[in-house]
Design a protein around this motif. Structure first.
Motif, short mmCIF file in Angstrom:
data_model
loop_
_atom_site.label_atom_id
_atom_site.label_comp_id
_atom_site.label_asym_id
_atom_site.label_seq_id
_atom_site.Cartn_x
_atom_site.Cartn_y
_atom_site.Cartn_z
N THR A 74 0.81 -1.21 0.00
CA THR A 74 0.00 0.00 0.00
C THR A 74 0.84 1.26 0.00
OG1 THR A 74 -1.80 1.17 1.13
CG2 THR A 74 -0.14 0.10 2.53
N ARG A 75 0.25 2.33 -0.51
CA ARG A 75 0.84 3.66 -0.42
C ARG A 75 0.38 4.39 0.84
NH1 ARG A 75 -0.81 2.99 -5.80
NH2 ARG A 75 0.77 3.36 -7.41
N ALA A 76 -0.57 3.81 1.57
CA ALA A 76 -1.14 4.47 2.74
C ALA A 76 -0.12 4.60 3.86
CB ALA A 76 -2.35 3.69 3.23
N GLU A 77 -0.27 5.67 4.63
CA GLU A 77 0.62 5.88 5.77
C GLU A 77 0.28 4.93 6.92
OE1 GLU A 77 2.02 9.51 8.79
OE2 GLU A 77 0.49 9.87 7.26
N PHE A 78 -1.00 4.56 7.01
CA PHE A 78 -1.45 3.72 8.12
C PHE A 78 -2.10 2.45 7.59
CE2 PHE A 78 -1.49 8.07 9.69
CZ PHE A 78 -0.68 7.95 10.82
N ARG A 79 -2.07 1.42 8.42
CA ARG A 79 -2.63 0.13 8.04
C ARG A 79 -3.38 -0.46 9.24
NH1 ARG A 79 -0.87 -3.62 4.29
NH2 ARG A 79 1.17 -2.64 4.06
N ILE A 80 -4.55 -1.05 8.97
CA ILE A 80 -5.26 -1.85 9.95
C ILE A 80 -5.58 -3.19 9.29
CG2 ILE A 80 -6.16 0.05 11.32
CD1 ILE A 80 -8.71 -0.04 9.78
N GLU A 81 -5.91 -4.20 10.11
CA GLU A 81 -5.95 -5.56 9.58
C GLU A 81 -7.21 -5.93 8.82
OE1 GLU A 81 -5.02 -9.17 11.74
OE2 GLU A 81 -3.27 -8.13 12.58
N SER A 82 -8.37 -5.50 9.29
CA SER A 82 -9.61 -6.06 8.75
C SER A 82 -10.77 -5.12 8.98
CB SER A 82 -9.90 -7.40 9.44
OG SER A 82 -10.32 -7.17 10.77
N PRO A 83 -11.95 -5.43 8.39
CA PRO A 83 -13.13 -4.60 8.63
C PRO A 83 -13.50 -4.45 10.10
CG PRO A 83 -13.50 -5.98 6.72
CD PRO A 83 -12.21 -6.45 7.32
N VAL A 84 -13.13 -5.43 10.94
CA VAL A 84 -13.41 -5.29 12.37
C VAL A 84 -12.73 -4.04 12.92
CG1 VAL A 84 -13.26 -6.44 14.61
CG2 VAL A 84 -13.51 -7.80 12.54
N HIS A 85 -11.51 -3.76 12.45
CA HIS A 85 -10.78 -2.57 12.91
C HIS A 85 -11.39 -1.29 12.36
CE1 HIS A 85 -7.92 -5.88 13.39
NE2 HIS A 85 -7.22 -5.13 14.23
N VAL A 86 -12.05 -1.37 11.22
CA VAL A 86 -12.68 -0.18 10.64
C VAL A 86 -13.76 0.36 11.57
CG1 VAL A 86 -14.00 0.71 8.67
CG2 VAL A 86 -12.13 -0.90 8.30
N CYS A 87 -14.44 -0.53 12.30
CA CYS A 87 -15.43 -0.08 13.28
C CYS A 87 -14.80 0.91 14.25
CB CYS A 87 -16.00 -1.26 14.06
SG CYS A 87 -16.81 -2.54 13.09
#
Length: 278
Positions: free
Chosen positions: A249-262
């Motif tokens: 990814t080009r993103a500065e931040f990363r989270i693992e899954s849709p659960v983290h999007v909550c």
């Protein structure tokens, strides 16, 4: 149990009730962007707000994400948008977006800015080309068990999620061999899909359009797929880009899954309410 975005062990199942924690650096970035004058919160849907599923029509946003996103929509100086590879009709059916949420469908080829928005119209040459593309893909699907086609206003999608890995790879390779050099046909690779379109568009162009149309002073965007990299690459200093998943990814931040999007959306809601005095 697998490490979450902070390295702690957490449950990464599709449940949206698992105890999670965003990294301090990401939380600080959320606090910063929440203070902007005019905030645009633009989210991918499948694989981001909603877990990936075998059948596209079964996708639904996790309840906590849907609730936080809807509440953000009602805040002052805050605009929400969904930017998806889905056709707009499909996106509306599975996402049930809040009334005032703006919609970008078909990777930017379709745009809904509210009542009165014009529909995507193809010219005669584009309609003829689209019919030719579909005929080519129909021949491939007939020889590739588990693959199927999805029609969109400007394209056809080859789905391979239900096919064996070798069948999926062969089907995509065959489609690329036939279509990649055809003038006027544009290809995008996603999670077990090959997208074809007779209209050139990208999620990055969708972000740029929404930024200008809404007067956003900062944009928060999260997405999981290869096609979301166009949107992430379009972000500028002061924006917030978050990759969902472990791919490049080009993103500065990363989270693992849709659960983290909550938790991401809830943190953004909490900080934005503070910033606008809601």
């Amino acid at each position: 149990m697998t490490p979450d975005a902070t390295g702690r062990n957490s449950d990464t199942s599709n449940s949206d009730t698992a105890p999670l924690s965003l990294s301090p650096e990401l939380l600080e970035a959320v606090r910063r962007i929440a203070g902007t004058e005019q905030l645009l919160v633009a989210m991918d849907f499948d694989g981001t707000m909603a877990p990936l599923v075998d059948h596209a029509a079964d996708a639904r946003a996790l309840p906590r994400s849907a609730a936080a996103f809807a509440e953000l929509t009602g805040l002052p100086r805050t605009t929400t948008a969904l930017i998806s590879g889905r056709a707009l009709d499909s996106l509306r059916a599975v996402a049930s977006p809040p009334e005032h949420t703006l919609l970008i469908g078909s990777h930017g080829a379709e745009v809904w800015m509210g009542p009165g928005s014009s529909e995507l119209m193809l010219d005669d040459a584009q309609r003829k080309l689209l019919a030719e593309v579909r005929k080519e893909l129909e021949g491939i699907v007939e020889q590739a068990p588990g693959t199927l086609l999805e029609d969109k206003p400007a394209g056809v999608v080859l789905h391979t999620r239900l096919a064996a890995d070798d069948v999926a790879e062969d089907a995509v390779a065959a489609a690329r061999a036939v279509l990649q050099d055809r003038s006027g046909v544009f290809l995008k690779t996603g999670n077990r899909v090959l997208e074809t379109s007779v209209v050139h568009a990208s999620k990055g162009e969708g972000i740029a359009f929404l930024r200008q149309a809404t007067g956003a002073t900062a944009v928060a965007f999260a997405g999981d797929d290869t096609t979301d990299e166009d949107a992430l690459a379009s972000l500028i200093p002061g924006d917030l880009g978050v990759k969902v998943g472990l791919d490049f990814t080009r993103a500065e931040f990363r989270i693992e899954s849709p659960v983290h999007v909550c938790e991401l959306l809830e943190a953004l809601l909490r900080e934005r309410k503070r910033a606008v005095g809601a």
